[in-house]
Scaffold this motif. Structure first.
Motif, PDB file in Angstrom:
ATOM      1  N   GLU A   1      31.285  32.745  28.010  1.00  0.00           N
ATOM      2  CA  GLU A   1      32.492  32.517  29.172  1.00  0.00           C
ATOM      3  C   GLU A   1      32.849  34.046  29.553  1.00  0.00           C
ATOM      4  O   GLU A   1      33.077  34.344  30.870  1.00  0.00           O
ATOM      5  N   LEU A   2      32.618  35.027  28.862  1.00  0.00           N
ATOM      6  CA  LEU A   2      32.742  36.347  29.458  1.00  0.00           C
ATOM      7  C   LEU A   2      31.753  36.708  30.510  1.00  0.00           C
ATOM      8  O   LEU A   2      32.382  37.294  31.471  1.00  0.00           O
ATOM      9  N   ASP A   3      30.547  36.200  30.415  1.00  0.00           N
ATOM     10  CA  ASP A   3      29.655  36.474  31.470  1.00  0.00           C
ATOM     11  C   ASP A   3      30.061  35.501  32.593  1.00  0.00           C
ATOM     12  O   ASP A   3      29.919  35.994  33.803  1.00  0.00           O
ATOM     13  N   ALA A   4      30.587  34.379  32.403  1.00  0.00           N
ATOM     14  CA  ALA A   4      30.911  33.471  33.694  1.00  0.00           C
ATOM     15  C   ALA A   4      32.213  33.934  34.486  1.00  0.00           C
ATOM     16  O   ALA A   4      32.246  34.060  35.492  1.00  0.00           O
ATOM     17  N   CYS A   5      33.123  34.751  33.665  1.00  0.00           N
ATOM     18  CA  CYS A   5      34.294  35.453  34.226  1.00  0.00           C
ATOM     19  C   CYS A   5      33.852  36.463  35.119  1.00  0.00           C
ATOM     20  O   CYS A   5      34.091  36.654  36.100  1.00  0.00           O
ATOM     21  N   LEU A   6      32.801  37.304  34.462  1.00  0.00           N
ATOM     22  CA  LEU A   6      32.202  38.327  35.470  1.00  0.00           C
ATOM     23  C   LEU A   6      31.451  37.841  36.796  1.00  0.00           C
ATOM     24  O   LEU A   6      31.827  38.582  37.785  1.00  0.00           O
ATOM     25  N   ARG A   7      30.981  36.824  36.624  1.00  0.00           N
ATOM     26  CA  ARG A   7      30.319  36.141  37.752  1.00  0.00           C
ATOM     27  C   ARG A   7      31.266  35.867  38.875  1.00  0.00           C
ATOM     28  O   ARG A   7      31.201  36.115  40.318  1.00  0.00           O
ATOM     29  N   GLN A   8      32.491  35.440  38.401  1.00  0.00           N
ATOM     30  CA  GLN A   8      33.499  34.678  39.277  1.00  0.00           C
ATOM     31  C   GLN A   8      34.689  35.585  39.490  1.00  0.00           C
ATOM     32  O   GLN A   8      35.517  35.503  40.373  1.00  0.00           O
ATOM     33  N   GLY A   9      34.408  37.274  39.215  1.00  0.00           N
ATOM     34  CA  GLY A   9      35.421  38.233  39.596  1.00  0.00           C
ATOM     35  C   GLY A   9      36.602  38.204  38.706  1.00  0.00           C
ATOM     36  O   GLY A   9      37.548  38.649  39.060  1.00  0.00           O
ATOM     37  N   VAL A  10      36.686  37.508  37.374  1.00  0.00           N
ATOM     38  CA  VAL A  10      37.834  37.314  36.749  1.00  0.00           C
ATOM     39  C   VAL A  10      37.749  38.136  35.556  1.00  0.00           C
ATOM     40  O   VAL A  10      36.721  38.425  34.979  1.00  0.00           O
ATOM     41  N   GLN A  11      38.848  38.866  35.271  1.00  0.00           N
ATOM     42  CA  GLN A  11      39.077  39.914  34.111  1.00  0.00           C
ATOM     43  C   GLN A  11      39.844  39.161  33.260  1.00  0.00           C
ATOM     44  O   GLN A  11      41.090  38.662  33.473  1.00  0.00           O
ATOM     45  N   LEU A  12      39.585  39.238  31.753  1.00  0.00           N
ATOM     46  CA  LEU A  12      40.592  38.735  30.833  1.00  0.00           C
ATOM     47  C   LEU A  12      41.005  39.779  30.159  1.00  0.00           C
ATOM     48  O   LEU A  12      40.655  40.611  29.706  1.00  0.00           O
ATOM     49  N   LEU A  13      42.300  39.730  30.447  1.00  0.00           N
ATOM     50  CA  LEU A  13      43.437  41.049  29.888  1.00  0.00           C
ATOM     51  C   LEU A  13      44.064  40.434  28.854  1.00  0.00           C
ATOM     52  O   LEU A  13      44.738  39.437  28.694  1.00  0.00           O
ATOM     53  N   ALA A  14      44.305  41.481  28.076  1.00  0.00           N
ATOM     54  CA  ALA A  14      45.195  41.461  26.890  1.00  0.00           C
ATOM     55  C   ALA A  14      46.685  42.086  27.249  1.00  0.00           C
ATOM     56  O   ALA A  14      46.879  42.862  28.102  1.00  0.00           O
ATOM     57  N   PRO A  15      47.574  41.594  26.546  1.00  0.00           N
ATOM     58  CA  PRO A  15      49.139  41.933  26.950  1.00  0.00           C
ATOM     59  C   PRO A  15      49.283  43.431  27.180  1.00  0.00           C
ATOM     60  O   PRO A  15      49.957  44.011  27.891  1.00  0.00           O
TER      61      PRO A  15
ATOM     62  N   ARG B   1      42.197  37.475  38.615  1.00  0.00           N
ATOM     63  CA  ARG B   1      41.609  37.986  39.726  1.00  0.00           C
ATOM     64  C   ARG B   1      42.358  38.431  40.871  1.00  0.00           C
ATOM     65  O   ARG B   1      43.263  38.073  41.322  1.00  0.00           O
ATOM     66  N   GLY B   2      41.912  39.367  41.698  1.00  0.00           N
ATOM     67  CA  GLY B   2      42.533  40.098  42.591  1.00  0.00           C
ATOM     68  C   GLY B   2      43.118  41.613  42.180  1.00  0.00           C
ATOM     69  O   GLY B   2      42.403  42.078  41.464  1.00  0.00           O
TER      70      GLY B   2
END
Length: 372
Positions: free
Chosen positions: A73-87, A109-110
């Motif tokens: 999932e982390l790799d897929a997010c990287l390809r989509q330009g999505v960062q998974l951020l914690a609070p 994203r953005g």
């Protein structure tokens, strides 16, 4: 401004472990937060999930997200330009981080800096009137000029008008599905413009998740939670925008409503909000004046409730039986359970964790729980 200057960054390992925890069965945002409060790290919580579920009466231990699944999932997010951020990380909206049910990992994203600015939510009818669309755009434009970011749900009607009017000043789209499952599909181009023009899109859902009816109220709590206040421009009775307004009230956010004709059913919900105490809005200055004092009190986000919650001992069986006997299908507050049972908060929360991980507990807003 709302930006928090001292922010931490997760290690890659901790991010992966937190992703595994939130993607495991029977772990929602509140449960995740309790697990982190009790065990200190996501890795320690993952190690204890099977034991907790068995103590809660689970006939079968729920699925625990694997390392391979999390890394994929982390790799897929990287390809989509999505960062998974914690609070606690930069780019996670500070006011959303202060909510008890804040997403443990938020897909962003953005422009991260846009998400750190003070936000005003503008929501309303999908089947909006021409006057409603015009006024929503006017409000969004004027609030943007005053330094506010506009946040909304990318829906047809009022949401769309608010996003388009604030493209140049900054706007945030909150998605009900994954970042690659945009709803409605005709707003894919609008979302592209938002991200390209110093705006952002956020979602708590994994990539590939198609939005369902029950996902929109979950999305709405993010809209209200990230904002200083929610402006409802047009809303009929039983409108989803009224759910957002209710959640805003529960989260301690300001609720604003634009009055409309008593003859227009699209104004029935907003007129009722005003009767119930929402601030009446006829111009952007009404909103700016109301949120001014709130901006002087920045939110404080903490993942831990108290040190005594860490590594609480396993409850005795009679304590667990007592709590189960007090629970039923009708929601009851955790404070009442503590008072009636006479147990310590730490013991009670461990019992509730066990029951939830066993699939036997349902959590509601306002610290209420019931048997599933």
């Amino acid at each position: 401004m709302d930006a928090i200057s001292t922010r931490q960054e997760l290690t890659d390992t901790e991010r992966r472990d937190r992703l595994r925890l939130i993607r495991s069965d029977n772990v929602g945002p509140r449960t995740f937060r309790s697990l982190l409060n009790h065990f200190g790290t996501a890795r320690a919580a993952l190690d204890r999930l099977p034991e907790l579920a068995r103590r809660g009466g689970a006939a079968r231990v729920g699925r625990i997200c694997t390392i391979d699944e999390a890394e994929a999932e982390l790799d897929a997010c990287l390809r989509q330009g999505v960062q998974l951020l914690a609070p606690e990380e930069n780019g996670y909206p500070p006011r959303l981080a202060s909510c008890e049910d804040a997403p443990p990992l938020l897909g962003v994203r953005g422009a991260r800096e846009t998400l750190m600015q003070p936000m005003i939510a503008i929501v309303g009818s999908r089947n909006a009137s021409a006057a409603g669309l015009k006024f929503a755009g006017q409000l969004a434009h004027e609030l943007g000029r005053a330094g506010f970011v506009i946040i909304s749900g990318l829906a047809r009607g009022i949401d769309q008008a608010a996003h388009r009017a604030s493209l140049s000043s900054g706007t945030v789209a909150v998605l009900a599905g994954g970042h690659d499952r945009i709803y409605p599909p005709e707003h894919i181009d609008l979302l592209g413009a938002i991200v390209e023009r110093n705006g952002a899109a956020i979602s708590e859902m994994p990539l590939g998740h198609e939005p369902r009816a029950r996902d929109f109220p979950r999305r709405n709590r993010l809209i209200s939670g990230a904002s200083l206040g929610v402006v409802v421009v047009e809303a009929a009775h039983r409108s989803g925008s009224l759910i957002t307004a209710r959640m805003a009230g529960e989260q301690g956010r300001e609720v604003f409503a634009v009055p409309g004709s008593p003859l227009d059913p699209r104004a029935a919900g907003t007129n009722d909000l005003i009767k119930q105490g929402a601030t009446l809005v006829t111009e952007a200055a009404d909103i700016i004046q109301a949120v001014g004092p709130i901006m002087e009190r920045p939110p404080s986000a903490s993942l831990r409730e108290s040190d005594e919650e860490l590594f609480a001992p396993a409850p005795e069986s009679h304590d667990r039986d007592q709590i189960i006997a007090l629970l039923g299908p009708t929601p009851v507050s955790i404070d009442d359970l503590i008072r009636i049972s006479g147990l310590s908060p730490a013991v009670l929360r461990v019992v509730l964790l066990e029951l939830e991980l066993a699939g036997r507990l349902e959590r509601h807003g306002g610290g209420m729980v019931s048997l599933a």
